[in-house]
Write a protein that holds these residues in place. Structure first.
Motif, PDB file in Angstrom:
ATOM      1  N   GLY A 105       0.819  -1.211   0.000  1.00 50.37           N
ATOM      2  CA  GLY A 105       0.000   0.000   0.000  1.00 50.37           C
ATOM      3  C   GLY A 105       0.848   1.253   0.000  1.00 50.37           C
ATOM      4  N   ALA A 106       1.913   1.274   0.820  1.00 47.38           N
ATOM      5  CA  ALA A 106       2.802   2.437   0.857  1.00 47.38           C
ATOM      6  C   ALA A 106       3.466   2.662  -0.493  1.00 47.38           C
ATOM      7  CB  ALA A 106       3.858   2.248   1.946  1.00 47.38           C
ATOM      8  N   GLN A 107       3.882   1.586  -1.148  1.00 50.20           N
ATOM      9  CA  GLN A 107       4.523   1.701  -2.464  1.00 50.20           C
ATOM     10  C   GLN A 107       3.549   2.239  -3.508  1.00 50.20           C
ATOM     11  OE1 GLN A 107       5.772  -2.358  -2.730  1.00 50.20           O
ATOM     12  NE2 GLN A 107       7.831  -1.961  -1.928  1.00 50.20           N
ATOM     13  N   LEU A 108       2.332   1.717  -3.512  1.00 53.27           N
ATOM     14  CA  LEU A 108       1.350   2.149  -4.514  1.00 53.27           C
ATOM     15  C   LEU A 108       0.954   3.611  -4.319  1.00 53.27           C
ATOM     16  CD1 LEU A 108      -0.966  -1.006  -4.676  1.00 53.27           C
ATOM     17  CD2 LEU A 108       0.718  -0.244  -6.366  1.00 53.27           C
ATOM     18  N   VAL A 109       0.759   4.007  -3.062  1.00 54.98           N
ATOM     19  CA  VAL A 109       0.343   5.391  -2.791  1.00 54.98           C
ATOM     20  C   VAL A 109       1.435   6.376  -3.198  1.00 54.98           C
ATOM     21  CG1 VAL A 109      -0.133   7.039  -0.946  1.00 54.98           C
ATOM     22  CG2 VAL A 109      -1.312   4.840  -0.987  1.00 54.98           C
TER      23      VAL A 109
END
Length: 643
Positions: free
Chosen positions: A27-31
């Motif tokens: 999630g952190a990477q995608l955001v």
């Protein structure tokens, strides 16, 4: 809408930083990646609207500081120089973010890393869009803070902590000069806003200012102080020692810091303040000298380094020298043009080096590599593309930008311009040599790693290769795409009012009419450097050993980076350590604590200990004490009454 591009990375950093445990690594990477890529798309639109179509915008958000006549506002300045920098920062940062998904997949602190990357990008965007010096300093310090966090990301390593601290401290030295320059600008112009400063620069050209008890031309001293700040951030000779140690951070950090963000901030500052620097010819000459000396120095050191990332790092230092001596001869558009092309091919080389390190099980020593070109052929080709652009081979990006800098230095027809041209040509020869030395040592020859490492050599996953392909496109085509508009016959049509060159400073214009040998010489020396590297590292390695033995002292001198670190350690670090230890042990320990808290406490203990001796428990001791007391009381009474 363009203001949104600035805050999108900040939003990503806040989400990844504060909610990383909730949304997880993916999630952190995608955001963060999604928001930075969106910022890059907006930057491309802004570049077309402002850079190509010639529009300009000023977005005033709020008052930040108001004290007496000092007013600093939160405002964004969208002109041609801004959108060029936004394009570079967001495109390279997007590639680094995506690349980090693959490179850092094994790291236990992925959300923190992605948050730092996005915060770094936000700080750089705040810097390049600032409308006044105070807001620019906010972004400037934000970049410095994030570099400290990223270089020291693997804080379990003592070397990473030391490198992060070193970068922070060295930059503080430069920033001290920058702060003095900002204060001086306010004292002289009664404002920190760019529009006010630029509008009154010509009127202040004859003003003087007292500094260190002496009178100087005001604009000369202000520009000199501002350049001291640029020297620290852009790792110019004297304040460069933090840059190679910054390689202790993860490879994506190296690409971000050394390609498109932190180290280019100093070049941007000089270009942004060109309406003021144009009235400080002595400072411009100093900038040209420092830039030329840095280009030569860093290239000589890169000749001997064995860590693949350090070779590319010193190459960055050298290329920044080119940008600064372009500014020093008033060819600011050439400096920014090289900044743009350099961002693509240098990020390509750093991330390509990261791909090699990934394939070699985290090995960075080129002496332990070799013979892997057939095992990672795509990385091999991409490293060739980056090296061809760096060496200035036609028709790659560096050919257009580096050559126009050298031609401008020659056309400036000044002693410092001639010196910069000569040192720049020598650096071009060495650049080609160490670039192909890196390629030959890394990819050619017999494998030098053990069989276990060689058995695991493999091409990087697509998530790491796609950003390299994007950067390779920039390394090939950015020069030919932007040369005409940025440094062509009429660059003022593109740059507008964002960069000023006085009528007498025609080096960039005259660069198009230099003799043909000046045009061909950079290419000739680059090809000669490649040929020499091939001769020594492929055809005749015995000659290489003989050369090292015959130049033993010089080789050691270059390998130890001209002993700058050792000299600084002897001149500054050891005396400071001695003074600090003396003040700690003698001043703080013996004087302050000894006389103060510890001294008072010790005296109380002594008094209490002596008083306790009176409490013996024997009746005749107490009777004797009472008798002495009565005698003393009577003596005092009779002395008072006169009896």
């Amino acid at each position: 809408m363009y203001s949104l591009a600035i805050f999108l990375p900040l939003i990503g950093a806040l989400i990844a930083g504060f909610f990383g445990r909730s949304i997880g690594d993916r999630g952190a990477q995608l955001v963060t990646c999604g928001l930075v890529i969106l910022a890059a798309v907006i930057s491309v639109v802004a570049f077309i609207d402002i850079g190509v179509l010639g529009n300009t915008y000023h977005v005033d958000l709020a008052t930040w500081i108001r004290s007496g006549t000092l007013e600093a506002r939160w405002a964004f300045r969208f002109d041609t120089l801004t959108v060029v920098m936004m394009l570079v920062v967001t495109l390279v940062s997007s590639c680094v973010h995506v690349y980090s998904i693959g490179y850092m997949h094994h790291d236990p602190a992925i959300p923190r890393f992605m948050a730092y990357l996005s915060l770094f990008t936000f700080s750089m965007l705040m810097l390049v869009t600032a409308d006044n010096l105070v807001q620019l300093f906010f972004g400037w310090e934000g970049v410095g803070l994030c570099s400290y966090l990223l270089i020291g990301f693997w804080y379990e390593r003592a070397s990473a902590n030391s490198a992060a601290m070193k970068a922070f401290v060295v930059n503080r030295i430069g920033d001290f000069g920058f702060v003095l320059g900002i204060v001086g600008c306010y004292l002289l112009f009664d404002s920190v806003a760019f529009d006010t400063i630029f509008a009154n620069a010509s009127a202040m050209a004859e003003e003087s200012m007292t500094f260190l008890g002496m009178e100087f031309p005001a604009l000369e001293i202000l520009c000199f102080l501002l350049f001291i700040g640029a020297m620290g951030k852009s790792a110019q000779l004297g304040l460069h020692t933090w840059l190679p140690d910054a390689m202790e951070g993860p490879t994506p950090v190296s690409a971000l810091i050394h390609a498109a963000t932190m180290v280019t901030a100093g070049v941007f500052l000089v270009a942004r303040m060109s309406p003021v620097f144009e009235y400080a010819p002595d400072t411009l000459a100093f900038i040209a000298f420092i830039g030329a000396a840095t280009a030569f120095f860093a290239a000589t050191v890169a000749l001997t380094q064995t860590d693949i990332k350090r070779v590319v790092a010193y190459s960055t230092c050298s290329q920044l020298g080119y940008m600064f001596f372009a500014c020093g001869v008033s060819a600011y558009p050439a400096a920014i043009f090289h900044l743009l092309t350099h961002a693509f091919f240098k990020a390509l080389l750093f991330l390509g080096a990261g791909s090699v390190i990934h394939a070699m099980s985290d090995e960075q020593d080129m002496r332990k590599m070799g013979g892997i070109r057939r095992l990672i052929p795509r990385t091999y080709v991409l490293m060739w593309i980056g090296s061809l652009a760096l060496a200035g081979i036609p028709f790659f990006a560096g050919f257009y930008s580096k050559d126009i800098i050298l031609e401008s230095a020659f056309a400036a027809d000044k002693p410092v311009g001639t010196l910069a041209f000569i040192l720049g040509i020598m650096a071009a020869f060495m650049t080609a040599f160490y670039s192909w030395r890196l390629l030959f040592m890394t990819f050619h020859g017999e494998p030098k790693a053990d069989e276990k490492v060689m058995a695991h050599v493999h091409e990087s996953p697509p998530i790491m290769m796609v950003p390299l392909y994007v950067l390779a496109i920039g390394a090939v085509f950015s020069g030919m795409m932007f040369a005409g508009m940025m440094v062509g016959d009429h660059p003022e049509h593109f740059w507008g009012d964002s960069i000023l060159m006085l009528e007498g400073n025609t080096a960039l214009h005259d660069a198009h009419y230099v003799p043909i040998w000046v045009v061909l010489l950079p290419l000739i020396v680059s090809l000669a450097g490649i040929a020499l590297a091939y001769q020594l590292y492929i055809r005749n390695r015995e000659a290489l050993r003989e050369l090292k033995e015959s130049a033993g002292g010089l080789y050691t001198f270059l390998l130890n980076k001209w002993y700058f670190d050792e000299a600084y350690n002897w001149l500054f670090v050891r005396p400071a350590h001695w003074v600090g230890r003396f003040l700690w042990k003698r001043g703080d320990g013996d004087v302050i604590d000894g006389v103060g808290p510890n001294g008072i406490a010790a005296r109380v203990v002594d008094i209490a200990r002596n008083a306790s001796r009176l409490q013996s428990g024997l009746l005749y001791h107490y009777a004797f004490a009472m008798l002495i007391g009565v005698v003393l009381l009577l003596t005092w009474y009779f002395s008072q009454t006169g009896a």
